[in-house]
Design a protein around this motif. Sequence first.
Motif, PDB file in Angstrom:
ATOM      1  N   PRO A 220       0.804  -1.226   0.000  1.00  0.00           N
ATOM      2  CA  PRO A 220       0.000   0.000   0.000  1.00  0.00           C
ATOM      3  C   PRO A 220       0.833   1.271   0.000  1.00  0.00           C
ATOM      4  N   ALA A 221       2.009   1.241   0.629  1.00  0.00           N
ATOM      5  CA  ALA A 221       2.852   2.439   0.674  1.00  0.00           C
ATOM      6  C   ALA A 221       3.373   2.783  -0.713  1.00  0.00           C
ATOM      7  N   LEU A 222       3.796   1.772  -1.476  1.00  0.00           N
ATOM      8  CA  LEU A 222       4.246   2.030  -2.842  1.00  0.00           C
ATOM      9  C   LEU A 222       3.067   2.461  -3.719  1.00  0.00           C
ATOM     10  N   ASP A 246      -7.455   9.643  -0.830  1.00  0.00           N
ATOM     11  CA  ASP A 246      -8.722   9.405  -0.142  1.00  0.00           C
ATOM     12  C   ASP A 246      -8.977   7.916   0.092  1.00  0.00           C
ATOM     13  N   ILE A 247      -8.509   7.079  -0.821  1.00  0.00           N
ATOM     14  CA  ILE A 247      -8.820   5.654  -0.774  1.00  0.00           C
ATOM     15  C   ILE A 247      -7.824   4.877   0.077  1.00  0.00           C
ATOM     16  N   LEU A 248      -6.551   5.219  -0.038  1.00  0.00           N
ATOM     17  CA  LEU A 248      -5.518   4.473   0.674  1.00  0.00           C
ATOM     18  C   LEU A 248      -5.351   5.044   2.076  1.00  0.00           C
ATOM     19  N   THR A 249      -6.248   4.623   2.941  1.00  0.00           N
ATOM     20  CA  THR A 249      -6.231   5.023   4.346  1.00  0.00           C
ATOM     21  C   THR A 249      -6.159   3.768   5.211  1.00  0.00           C
ATOM     22  N   ALA A 250      -5.746   3.940   6.455  1.00  0.00           N
ATOM     23  CA  ALA A 250      -5.667   2.799   7.366  1.00  0.00           C
ATOM     24  C   ALA A 250      -7.032   2.135   7.525  1.00  0.00           C
ATOM     25  N   GLU A 251      -8.083   2.934   7.567  1.00  0.00           N
ATOM     26  CA  GLU A 251      -9.428   2.381   7.738  1.00  0.00           C
ATOM     27  C   GLU A 251      -9.819   1.493   6.571  1.00  0.00           C
ATOM     28  N   HIS A 252      -9.661   2.010   5.335  1.00  0.00           N
ATOM     29  CA  HIS A 252     -10.049   1.224   4.161  1.00  0.00           C
ATOM     30  C   HIS A 252      -9.161   0.007   3.973  1.00  0.00           C
ATOM     31  N   LEU A 253      -7.853   0.164   4.194  1.00  0.00           N
ATOM     32  CA  LEU A 253      -6.932  -0.949   3.984  1.00  0.00           C
ATOM     33  C   LEU A 253      -7.104  -2.023   5.054  1.00  0.00           C
ATOM     34  N   ALA A 263      -1.295   3.916   9.866  1.00  0.00           N
ATOM     35  CA  ALA A 263      -0.686   4.790   8.863  1.00  0.00           C
ATOM     36  C   ALA A 263       0.266   5.761   9.543  1.00  0.00           C
ATOM     37  N   PHE A 264       1.409   5.992   8.892  1.00  0.00           N
ATOM     38  CA  PHE A 264       2.391   6.960   9.366  1.00  0.00           C
ATOM     39  C   PHE A 264       2.749   7.895   8.219  1.00  0.00           C
ATOM     40  N   ASN A 265       3.030   9.125   8.555  1.00  0.00           N
ATOM     41  CA  ASN A 265       3.482  10.101   7.570  1.00  0.00           C
ATOM     42  C   ASN A 265       4.928  10.467   7.857  1.00  0.00           C
ATOM     43  N   ASP A 266       5.750  10.426   6.802  1.00  0.00           N
ATOM     44  CA  ASP A 266       7.151  10.778   6.943  1.00  0.00           C
ATOM     45  C   ASP A 266       7.600  11.498   5.683  1.00  0.00           C
ATOM     46  N   ARG A 267       8.047  12.738   5.845  1.00  0.00           N
ATOM     47  CA  ARG A 267       8.520  13.544   4.721  1.00  0.00           C
ATOM     48  C   ARG A 267       7.487  13.606   3.579  1.00  0.00           C
ATOM     49  N   GLY A 268       6.239  13.735   3.966  1.00  0.00           N
ATOM     50  CA  GLY A 268       5.176  13.889   2.985  1.00  0.00           C
ATOM     51  C   GLY A 268       4.703  12.602   2.351  1.00  0.00           C
ATOM     52  N   VAL A 273       1.672  -0.047   8.264  1.00  0.00           N
ATOM     53  CA  VAL A 273       2.252  -1.210   8.923  1.00  0.00           C
ATOM     54  C   VAL A 273       1.148  -1.967   9.645  1.00  0.00           C
ATOM     55  N   PRO A 274       1.272  -3.295   9.742  1.00  0.00           N
ATOM     56  CA  PRO A 274       0.275  -4.058  10.506  1.00  0.00           C
ATOM     57  C   PRO A 274       0.296  -3.664  11.973  1.00  0.00           C
ATOM     58  N   ASP A 275      -0.863  -3.607  12.560  1.00  0.00           N
ATOM     59  CA  ASP A 275      -0.981  -3.233  13.964  1.00  0.00           C
ATOM     60  C   ASP A 275      -0.774  -4.483  14.839  1.00  0.00           C
TER      61      ASP A 275
END
Length: 275
Positions: A220-222, A246-253, A263-268, A273-275
């Motif tokens: 999903p990150a790629l 909008d689609i690639l969010t932790a909730e939807h995935l 979901a994590f944000n780093d440098r934009g 990652v699995p919880d």
Amino acid sequence: MNAAFDTAFGTTPDKRPESAAGHFAARALEVRIGGHHVCSGLDLVLMPGERLAILGKNGAGKSTLLATWAGLRAPQGGEILLAGKTYAALGAPAAARRRGWLAQKQHDAFSSTVLETALTGRHPHLGRWQWESDEDIALTRAALARVGLEALEEREIHTLSGGERQRLAIATLFTQAPQLYLLDEPLAHLDLNHQIAVLEQFSRLAQEESAACAMALHDPALAARYSDRALLLFGNGEFLLGKSEDILTAEHLSRLYAHPLRAFNDRGRRWFVPD
């Protein structure tokens, strides 16, 4: 069920006007294989320069959907258009000049060299009795260089590693030079550096040559990094389509993979990652 959910599931939330001239269009598409329902009522237009990521669990129907888009199997409903024309109206040679297809697995029945194999990408551009020209060979060698195989052009394909064979398949697509790339797991067998290099190459084709790309991915990150829109297949005919942000969010995935993700944000950029 709220209006936003009704819009997102089962139809396209960012539906394009009928006058929009895309490289590819699916209208009211229904795809099934056996008793498995891949999608129903899918409306999609891929415009020049767009990149679409397709995600779903194993068996959700990503390969089946892409094969249908490529004209290799008939849908159970709706229609598929390349630049406004059906596959039947275009004919196989014209369709092959417009649409490039990367299968999930490569089957090499006969021995040939790397250069000879990549040269097959030029066949849709040749007449019935026409041989490859010096220009075709130059284009092919340039495509091999793009995937780092320029030193292996005389190697027999059966001596290649899985990653080298995958890069050769991608070089063959570059040699074909279509307007639309349909890619079933293009990162299979590739090392991380080659994964990024391949995704960068397809992004460059979209940006600089106005190609459109639809690719089945597992990371999903790629997908978030290298797509403009995303299509999630839930394996029961249900889908979610829209802008990647909008689609690639932790909730939807988390719902898609039936496992909680964070979901994590780093440098934009977004990472999951699995919880």
